[in-house]
Write a protein that holds these residues in place. Structure first.
Motif, short mmCIF file in Angstrom:
data_model
loop_
_atom_site.label_atom_id
_atom_site.label_comp_id
_atom_site.label_asym_id
_atom_site.label_seq_id
_atom_site.Cartn_x
_atom_site.Cartn_y
_atom_site.Cartn_z
N GLU A 35 0.82 -1.21 0.00
CA GLU A 35 0.00 0.00 0.00
C GLU A 35 0.85 1.26 0.00
O GLU A 35 0.51 2.26 -0.65
N TYR A 36 1.98 1.21 0.71
CA TYR A 36 2.83 2.40 0.76
C TYR A 36 3.71 2.50 -0.48
O TYR A 36 4.06 3.60 -0.91
N GLY A 37 4.01 1.36 -1.08
CA GLY A 37 4.66 1.39 -2.38
C GLY A 37 3.75 2.00 -3.43
O GLY A 37 4.20 2.75 -4.31
N ALA A 38 2.45 1.71 -3.34
CA ALA A 38 1.48 2.26 -4.29
C ALA A 38 1.36 3.77 -4.16
O ALA A 38 1.29 4.50 -5.16
N ILE A 39 1.32 4.26 -2.92
CA ILE A 39 1.27 5.71 -2.71
C ILE A 39 2.55 6.37 -3.22
O ILE A 39 2.52 7.42 -3.87
N ALA A 40 3.68 5.74 -2.94
CA ALA A 40 4.96 6.28 -3.43
C ALA A 40 4.97 6.37 -4.95
O ALA A 40 5.48 7.34 -5.52
N SER A 41 4.40 5.38 -5.61
CA SER A 41 4.36 5.38 -7.07
C SER A 41 3.45 6.47 -7.62
O SER A 41 3.68 7.00 -8.71
N GLU A 42 2.40 6.81 -6.87
CA GLU A 42 1.52 7.92 -7.27
C GLU A 42 2.30 9.24 -7.24
O GLU A 42 2.13 10.10 -8.12
N LEU A 43 3.13 9.40 -6.23
CA LEU A 43 3.85 10.66 -6.03
C LEU A 43 5.13 10.74 -6.85
O LEU A 43 5.55 11.83 -7.24
N ALA A 44 5.74 9.60 -7.08
CA ALA A 44 7.01 9.55 -7.83
C ALA A 44 6.92 8.42 -8.85
O ALA A 44 7.55 7.36 -8.68
N PRO A 45 6.14 8.59 -9.92
CA PRO A 45 5.89 7.50 -10.87
C PRO A 45 7.13 6.99 -11.59
O PRO A 45 7.13 5.88 -12.11
N ASN A 46 8.18 7.78 -11.61
CA ASN A 46 9.41 7.36 -12.28
C ASN A 46 10.43 6.76 -11.32
O ASN A 46 11.52 6.37 -11.74
N ALA A 47 10.08 6.71 -10.05
CA ALA A 47 11.00 6.16 -9.07
C ALA A 47 11.06 4.64 -9.18
O ALA A 47 10.15 3.99 -9.71
N SER A 48 12.11 4.07 -8.64
CA SER A 48 12.22 2.62 -8.51
C SER A 48 11.61 2.24 -7.16
O SER A 48 12.14 2.61 -6.12
N MET A 158 9.76 13.20 0.35
CA MET A 158 10.44 13.12 -0.95
C MET A 158 11.10 14.44 -1.31
O MET A 158 12.21 14.48 -1.85
N GLU A 159 10.43 15.53 -1.00
CA GLU A 159 11.01 16.85 -1.26
C GLU A 159 12.27 17.07 -0.43
O GLU A 159 13.24 17.66 -0.89
N GLN A 160 12.23 16.59 0.81
CA GLN A 160 13.40 16.72 1.69
C GLN A 160 14.59 15.97 1.11
O GLN A 160 15.73 16.47 1.13
N LEU A 161 14.34 14.77 0.59
CA LEU A 161 15.42 13.95 0.07
C LEU A 161 15.86 14.36 -1.32
O LEU A 161 17.02 14.17 -1.70
N ASP A 162 14.96 14.93 -2.07
CA ASP A 162 15.22 15.26 -3.48
C ASP A 162 14.66 16.64 -3.80
O ASP A 162 13.70 16.79 -4.55
N PRO A 163 15.21 17.69 -3.20
CA PRO A 163 14.66 19.04 -3.36
C PRO A 163 14.64 19.54 -4.80
O PRO A 163 13.80 20.38 -5.15
N ALA A 164 15.51 19.01 -5.65
CA ALA A 164 15.53 19.46 -7.04
C ALA A 164 14.24 19.13 -7.76
O ALA A 164 13.86 19.79 -8.73
N ASN A 165 13.52 18.10 -7.29
CA ASN A 165 12.27 17.68 -7.93
C ASN A 165 11.04 17.96 -7.07
O ASN A 165 10.00 17.31 -7.24
N ALA A 166 11.15 18.91 -6.16
CA ALA A 166 10.06 19.22 -5.25
C ALA A 166 8.78 19.59 -5.99
O ALA A 166 7.68 19.18 -5.61
N ALA A 167 8.90 20.38 -7.03
CA ALA A 167 7.72 20.82 -7.78
C ALA A 167 6.99 19.63 -8.40
O ALA A 167 5.75 19.60 -8.46
N THR A 168 7.75 18.65 -8.85
CA THR A 168 7.15 17.46 -9.45
C THR A 168 6.35 16.68 -8.41
O THR A 168 5.23 16.23 -8.67
#
Length: 303
Positions: A35-48, A158-168
């Motif tokens: 379930e948390y992998g699914a939410i992560a994929s919604e927010l970061a669809p290009n993530a692994s 995710m923004e904390q870890l990857d601030p360059a992609n915060a807007a995405t």
């Protein structure tokens, strides 16, 4: 060569927090549950995104296999339920993975239940009570309101870890919020017939689902949390079912249904096997499908 002192100070601060800038890379996400992998994929669809468990596994009982250790070792972010759901296996995995980012919620570790109010918190817990969670029921993913809070908190992480992609991440969160908030009243209207129904459950797996939909779990197949059904306990449930107000026996996709089948044979009650998480059946390919599936399966028998 002159070095910009502001840039240097920011870089040193970033490294001290265990945060690695990933402007040109996607997040590598370790999900304790689907379930948390699914939410992560919604927010970061290009993530692994890798899930350590499936809908057919008990999330309380997981082995720290070499494959899981390797995945966590490479992870930038781990997203888990928390509230001690993974207490039996996550610490061992963290130790063997030796990834400093996975050891602190200030870094790359994220617990969903840290960001919501859980049900059934206990002031005191001892072994005589069985497998209970002092911090509350950890299965919050069947509460749509809480899952929206979790999604917002996860996007911030995710923004904390990857601030360059915060807007995405914020744009993806906004899209998810709109779809999720539009789906909630449809689910509630579809499930209206379930309100006030009584069921016998297995564990407190669907505590938040029943709380949301107004279904009452009047009894549990487990004599105590984490203890399999005994003959004497099943006999007591048989007496309870004979009162005639129970609509169904509900078990999760990973739970042993032998006790439920025994009771069903003697009462005529239907056994409803619900997916516990994403991937539990053909419809549950994401969180939207999961909710639609569990409501549909309950409606099919709880009449």
């Amino acid at each position: 060569m002159r070095i910009n002192s502001n840039w240097l100070n920011a870089s040193l601060l970033t490294l001290s927090l265990g945060i690695v800038p990933m402007a040109s890379a996607e997040l590598n996400i370790f999900a304790c549950e689907p379930e948390y992998g699914a939410i992560a994929s919604e927010l970061a669809p290009n993530a692994s995104v890798y899930s350590a468990t499936t809908a057919f596994q008990d999330p309380h009982l997981v082995q720290a296999r070499p494959s899981l250790i390797a995945k966590m070792r490479r992870a930038d972010l781990a997203v888990c339920a928390g509230a001690q759901l993974e207490v039996g296996w996550l610490p061992m995995l963290q130790m063997k993975a030796a990834n400093p980012a996975m050891n602190s919620t200030d870094k790359g570790l994220f617990f969903a239940t840290d960001h919501v109010e859980t049900l059934d918190k206990l002031d005191k817990v001892d072994r005589s009570m069985g497998d209970v969670h002092a911090e509350g029921n950890p299965h919050v993913h069947f509460s749509p309101g809480r899952m929206l809070q979790v999604a917002r908190a996860m996007a911030s992480k995710m923004e904390q870890l990857d601030p360059a992609n915060a807007a995405t991440y914020q744009a993806n969160l906004k899209q998810f919020e709109q779809r999720w908030q539009a789906a909630i009243p449809k689910w509630e209207a579809d499930a209206q017939v379930l309100k006030g129904k009584k069921v016998i459950g297995y564990h407190s797996s669907y505590r938040y689902l029943f709380d949301w939909l107004g279904v009452e779990q009047t009894a549990d197949l487990e004599p105590k949390p984490g203890i399999p059904p005994s003959s004497s306990h099943l006999a007591s449930l048989l007496s309870r079912a004979k009162q005639g107000d129970i609509s169904a026996i509900v078990v999760a996709s990973y739970q042993d249904r032998r006790g439920a089948d025994w009771l069903a044979e003697r009462t005529g009650l239907p056994v409803v096997v619900l997916p516990m998480t994403v991937g539990g059946d053909d419809q549950s390919t994401d969180m939207f499908g999961l909710y639609s599936s569990v409501i549909g399966k309950l409606k099919g028998t709880v009449q």
